[in-house]
Design an enzyme around this catalytic site. Structure first.
Site, PDB file in Angstrom:
ATOM      1  N   VAL A 116      -4.496 -22.404 -18.456  1.00 26.71           N
ATOM      2  CA  VAL A 116      -5.518 -22.619 -17.430  1.00 26.71           C
ATOM      3  C   VAL A 116      -5.455 -24.066 -16.917  1.00 26.71           C
ATOM      4  O   VAL A 116      -4.422 -24.435 -16.349  1.00 26.71           O
ATOM      5  CB  VAL A 116      -6.928 -22.192 -17.893  1.00 26.71           C
ATOM      6  N   GLN A 117      -6.443 -24.913 -17.131  1.00 29.03           N
ATOM      7  CA  GLN A 117      -6.392 -26.228 -16.487  1.00 29.03           C
ATOM      8  C   GLN A 117      -6.535 -27.428 -17.409  1.00 29.03           C
ATOM      9  O   GLN A 117      -5.822 -28.428 -17.264  1.00 29.03           O
ATOM     10  CB  GLN A 117      -7.461 -26.308 -15.385  1.00 29.03           C
ATOM     11  N   ASN A 171      -5.262 -25.571 -25.936  1.00 27.48           N
ATOM     12  CA  ASN A 171      -6.671 -25.361 -25.550  1.00 27.48           C
ATOM     13  C   ASN A 171      -7.011 -23.875 -25.549  1.00 27.48           C
ATOM     14  O   ASN A 171      -7.615 -23.351 -24.631  1.00 27.48           O
ATOM     15  CB  ASN A 171      -7.018 -26.018 -24.199  1.00 27.48           C
ATOM     16  N   VAL A 218     -15.423 -21.555 -23.076  1.00 31.24           N
ATOM     17  CA  VAL A 218     -16.012 -22.309 -21.960  1.00 31.24           C
ATOM     18  C   VAL A 218     -14.997 -22.463 -20.827  1.00 31.24           C
ATOM     19  O   VAL A 218     -13.822 -22.718 -21.074  1.00 31.24           O
ATOM     20  CB  VAL A 218     -16.473 -23.712 -22.445  1.00 31.24           C
ATOM     21  N   GLU A 268     -14.586 -24.333 -16.690  1.00 34.58           N
ATOM     22  CA  GLU A 268     -14.980 -25.493 -15.885  1.00 34.58           C
ATOM     23  C   GLU A 268     -16.485 -25.625 -15.582  1.00 34.58           C
ATOM     24  O   GLU A 268     -17.149 -26.552 -16.025  1.00 34.58           O
ATOM     25  CB  GLU A 268     -14.189 -25.428 -14.568  1.00 34.58           C
ATOM     26  N   ASP A 303     -12.678 -29.384 -16.557  1.00 31.12           N
ATOM     27  CA  ASP A 303     -11.285 -29.119 -16.918  1.00 31.12           C
ATOM     28  C   ASP A 303     -10.399 -30.367 -16.895  1.00 31.12           C
ATOM     29  O   ASP A 303     -10.025 -30.900 -17.931  1.00 31.12           O
ATOM     30  CB  ASP A 303     -10.694 -28.082 -15.956  1.00 31.12           C
ATOM     31  N   GLY A 313     -25.356 -45.720  -9.176  1.00 33.86           N
ATOM     32  CA  GLY A 313     -25.029 -46.876 -10.000  1.00 33.86           C
ATOM     33  C   GLY A 313     -26.059 -47.980  -9.994  1.00 33.86           C
ATOM     34  O   GLY A 313     -26.084 -48.818 -10.877  1.00 33.86           O
ATOM     35  N   GLY A 314     -26.926 -48.042  -9.004  1.00 34.62           N
ATOM     36  CA  GLY A 314     -27.869 -49.158  -8.918  1.00 34.62           C
ATOM     37  C   GLY A 314     -27.894 -49.745  -7.513  1.00 34.62           C
ATOM     38  O   GLY A 314     -28.842 -50.417  -7.129  1.00 34.62           O
TER      39      GLY A 314
HETATM   40  N1  CAO Z   1       1.673 -16.364 -28.619  1.00 36.30           N
HETATM   41  C1  CAO Z   1       0.780 -15.711 -29.382  1.00 36.30           C
HETATM   42  N2  CAO Z   1      -0.523 -15.625 -29.069  1.00 36.30           N
HETATM   43  C2  CAO Z   1      -0.917 -16.210 -27.927  1.00 36.30           C
HETATM   44  C3  CAO Z   1      -0.036 -16.904 -27.080  1.00 36.30           C
HETATM   45  C4  CAO Z   1       1.324 -16.964 -27.475  1.00 36.30           C
HETATM   46  N3  CAO Z   1       2.240 -17.599 -26.726  1.00 36.30           N
HETATM   47  N4  CAO Z   1      -0.720 -17.354 -26.026  1.00 36.30           N
HETATM   48  C5  CAO Z   1      -2.004 -16.949 -26.182  1.00 36.30           C
HETATM   49  N5  CAO Z   1      -2.121 -16.276 -27.336  1.00 36.30           N
HETATM   50  C6  CAO Z   1      -3.319 -15.650 -27.909  1.00 36.30           C
HETATM   51  C7  CAO Z   1      -4.322 -16.635 -28.424  1.00 36.30           C
HETATM   52  O1  CAO Z   1      -3.966 -17.104 -29.693  1.00 36.30           O
HETATM   53  C8  CAO Z   1      -5.569 -15.771 -28.469  1.00 36.30           C
HETATM   54  O2  CAO Z   1      -5.530 -15.011 -29.652  1.00 36.30           O
HETATM   55  P1  CAO Z   1      -6.844 -14.435 -30.400  1.00 36.30           P
HETATM   56  O3  CAO Z   1      -7.006 -13.087 -29.792  1.00 36.30           O
HETATM   57  O4  CAO Z   1      -6.532 -14.417 -31.853  1.00 36.30           O
HETATM   58  O5  CAO Z   1      -7.978 -15.342 -30.096  1.00 36.30           O
HETATM   59  C9  CAO Z   1      -5.383 -14.853 -27.261  1.00 36.30           C
HETATM   60  O6  CAO Z   1      -4.011 -14.973 -26.904  1.00 36.30           O
HETATM   61  C10 CAO Z   1      -6.212 -15.205 -26.058  1.00 36.30           C
HETATM   62  O7  CAO Z   1      -6.387 -16.596 -25.935  1.00 36.30           O
HETATM   63  P2  CAO Z   1      -7.784 -17.202 -25.501  1.00 36.30           P
HETATM   64  O8  CAO Z   1      -8.883 -16.523 -26.271  1.00 36.30           O
HETATM   65  O9  CAO Z   1      -7.706 -18.664 -25.605  1.00 36.30           O
HETATM   66  O10 CAO Z   1      -7.800 -16.760 -23.974  1.00 36.30           O
HETATM   67  P3  CAO Z   1      -9.016 -16.229 -23.076  1.00 36.30           P
HETATM   68  O11 CAO Z   1      -8.397 -15.946 -21.762  1.00 36.30           O
HETATM   69  O12 CAO Z   1      -9.781 -15.140 -23.709  1.00 36.30           O
HETATM   70  O13 CAO Z   1      -9.995 -17.500 -22.973  1.00 36.30           O
HETATM   71  C11 CAO Z   1     -10.606 -19.746 -22.388  1.00 36.30           C
HETATM   72  C12 CAO Z   1      -9.705 -18.548 -22.087  1.00 36.30           C
HETATM   73  C13 CAO Z   1     -10.133 -20.869 -21.512  1.00 36.30           C
HETATM   74  C14 CAO Z   1     -12.059 -19.392 -22.057  1.00 36.30           C
HETATM   75  C15 CAO Z   1     -10.470 -20.137 -23.891  1.00 36.30           C
HETATM   76  O14 CAO Z   1      -9.113 -20.318 -24.184  1.00 36.30           O
HETATM   77  C16 CAO Z   1     -11.229 -21.390 -24.260  1.00 36.30           C
HETATM   78  O15 CAO Z   1     -12.441 -21.392 -24.386  1.00 36.30           O
HETATM   79  N6  CAO Z   1     -10.489 -22.495 -24.466  1.00 36.30           N
HETATM   80  C17 CAO Z   1     -11.050 -23.734 -24.927  1.00 36.30           C
HETATM   81  C18 CAO Z   1     -11.776 -24.426 -23.849  1.00 36.30           C
HETATM   82  C19 CAO Z   1     -10.942 -24.651 -22.624  1.00 36.30           C
HETATM   83  O16 CAO Z   1      -9.917 -25.280 -22.646  1.00 36.30           O
HETATM   84  N7  CAO Z   1     -11.467 -24.145 -21.521  1.00 36.30           N
HETATM   85  C20 CAO Z   1     -11.003 -24.553 -20.228  1.00 36.30           C
HETATM   86  C21 CAO Z   1      -9.848 -23.879 -19.770  1.00 36.30           C
HETATM   87  S1  CAO Z   1      -9.500 -24.550 -18.191  1.00 36.30           S
HETATM   88  O17 CAO Z   1     -10.600 -23.821 -17.183  1.00 36.30           O
END
Ligand code: CAO
Length: 423
Positions: free
Chosen positions: A17-18, A97, A139, A141, A170, A250-251
């Site tokens: 993502v970002q 992330n 979470v 952005e 992000d 800022g002021g």
């Molecule tokens: N090999 C094996 N597994 C992989 C993989 C790879 N190359 N790439 C992804 N996966 C797996 C992850 O390990 C995860 O496994 P689980 O099912 O055991 O959790 C699964 O794929 C899905 O990953 P995710 O839960 O991170 O993805 P999501 O789309 O459901 O969630 C997000 C996305 C961004 C909400 C979540 O990753 C998050 O909260 N990240 C932390 C905060 C963050 O960075 N958020 C901002 C992103 S930028 O807008």
């Protein structure tokens, strides 16, 4: 000899993502060798987000993943875990992330990663800090903009909370993470020890809202916030830092002024700062020399209930001029003022092209696209901006360099551990 600041630093990029990609892209622009690892077949989900060229990776993906190579790696298979293990052993930094706990579920907890490579720096972005009551939540952005306080303080007092167009949740978290990684590299340089670096999106947003927490404390102590418009407009200020419209934070008070053409051009505006120390110059500029020494106007306190009268007086001039013309005129009086630039203007701004902040790169599938170069300029170090890789474009060369034979790579392609693509 290469002059790149981070030449030789190997970054294992397990981001999507970002927030994570913005961090690793910047490390890449500064010269680190970044290897993006993605699930075979699908890759980073943003490759398909809001596609504008059929069959090509989206701008979302390409603008956050330049300066990287791409390896397809399914870390759920035994071979995938073996590849990841070999990569961890030879990397300086690993950035991820994923959702909280995902790396542990893959079998790569911080403890295990440390055992494989005690010098590695593991850098993570999560929505909330470890130990926070919401630490397990996912979470995105705008959620972070809300949880970090930016949204409750953005917008107008008579409108709803508003998110910013800037990626405070992000990219900002990614930039904080980048700073943490550079500090950890310096620490490792001195001690030989790696460490875990973590940034919570909520914290990164809050860190940009420092003056709003300042205002909360001032409000609680004094019951007023004189630089906010609420006082002059006789509006209730409430018990927490309010939304101040376009008031300066800022002021130094300021406001958005209409410029020539505002009736049809939504960006024909400038931001004008009524800097206290520039009051005399402002009076000269707007042909009100009598306000210079008038005790009803010549201090911030005296102007407190006349801010909008002052702004209207300045606007009578700005509305007759183009926003760039007015900015230039204000600069002649040394007054901080700037145009509300549209993205159409920014994309084609010759100065931004000249300083390489807006950069054009060529992509084998989508053709030329614009991206944002490093906003950090070095006197000596070279900053290069290159295109984003295709999914799996470098799988074969990376796997070969890790010691896998052609047959092993063929098997890993067949069982879905990896995949390749040709540019
Ligand atoms: N090999 C094996 N597994 C992989 C993989 C790879 N190359 N790439 C992804 N996966 C797996 C992850 O390990 C995860 O496994 P689980 O099912 O055991 O959790 C699964 O794929 C899905 O990953 P995710 O839960 O991170 O993805 P999501 O789309 O459901 O969630 C997000 C996305 C961004 C909400 C979540 O990753 C998050 O909260 N990240 C932390 C905060 C963050 O960075 N958020 C901002 C992103 S930028 O807008």
């Amino acid at each position: 000899m290469s002059t790149k600041a981070l030449e030789g630093i190997k970054v294992l990029d397990f981001t999507h993502v970002q927030a994570g990609p913005a961090c690793t892209q910047l490390l890449g622009q500064m010269g680190a060798e970044v290897l993006k690892c993605e699930m075979p077949g699908s890759g980073d989900s943003t490759r398909n987000w809001l596609q504008d060229v059929e069959g090509a990776d989206s701008l979302y993906f390409t603008m956050f993943n330049g300066n990287k190579r791409s390896l397809c790696l399914n870390a759920r298979t035994a071979e995938g875990k073996d590849i990841l293990t070999r990569l961890i052993k030879q990397s300086d930094v690993m950035v991820e992330n994923f959702a909280p706990g995902a790396l542990d579920r893959m079998g790569f907890s911080w403890e295990n990663i440390q055992k494989l490579n005690p010098g590695i720096i593991l850098a993570s972005v999560k929505g909330y800090a470890e130990g926070h009551a919401n630490e397990s939540y996912k979470v995105y952005e705008n959620v972070a903009q809300c949880t970090g306080g930016a949204t409750s303080t953005t917008g107008f007092w008579d409108g709803p909370p508003t998110v910013s167009g800037a990626a405070l949740g992000d990219s900002n978290s990614g930039m904080h993470l980048c700073i943490g990684i550079l500090a950890a590299l310096e620490y490792r340089h001195r001690t030989g020890r790696g460490q875990k670096v973590a940034v919570a999106m909520q914290d990164a947003v809050l860190n940009l809202c420092r003056v709003k927490l300042r205002d909360q404390q001032r409000l609680e102590r004094t019951g007023r916030l004189d630089e906010y418009p609420q006082g002059e407009l006789k509006l209730p200020i409430g018990d927490s830092t309010p939304r101040g419209g376009n008031a300066g934070g800022g002021g130094q008070p300021g406001w958005i002024l209409k410029c020539k053409g505002w009736e049809t051009d939504g960006n024909a505006y400038v931001y004008f700062t009524v800097q206290a120390s520039a009051w005399g110059k402002i009076c000269d500029m707007i042909k009100k020399p009598e306000w210079k020494d008038d005790p009803n106007y010549n201090t911030f306190e005296a102007r407190r209930d006349k801010f909008f009268q002052v702004i209207k007086t300045i606007e009578a001039f700005s509305v007759t001029m183009d926003k760039h013309e007015f900015t230039k005129w204000a600069a002649e009086y040394d007054i901080p003022c700037g145009p509300v630039n549209s993205f159409k203007e920014l994309a084609y701004d010759p100065s931004l092209r000249k300083v390489k902040t807006i950069v054009e790169v060529d992509h084998p599938v989508r053709g030329k696209y614009l991206t944002i170069g490093s906003p950090i300029k070095f006197s000596e170090s070279d900053v290069e901006v290159t295109r984003a890789p295709l999914l799996g474009e470098h799988s074969e060369e990376v796997l070969k360099s890790l010691g896998y034979s052609a047959d092993e790579i063929k098997n890993m392609i067949a069982n879905g551990t990896t995949a390749t693509a040709k540019a």
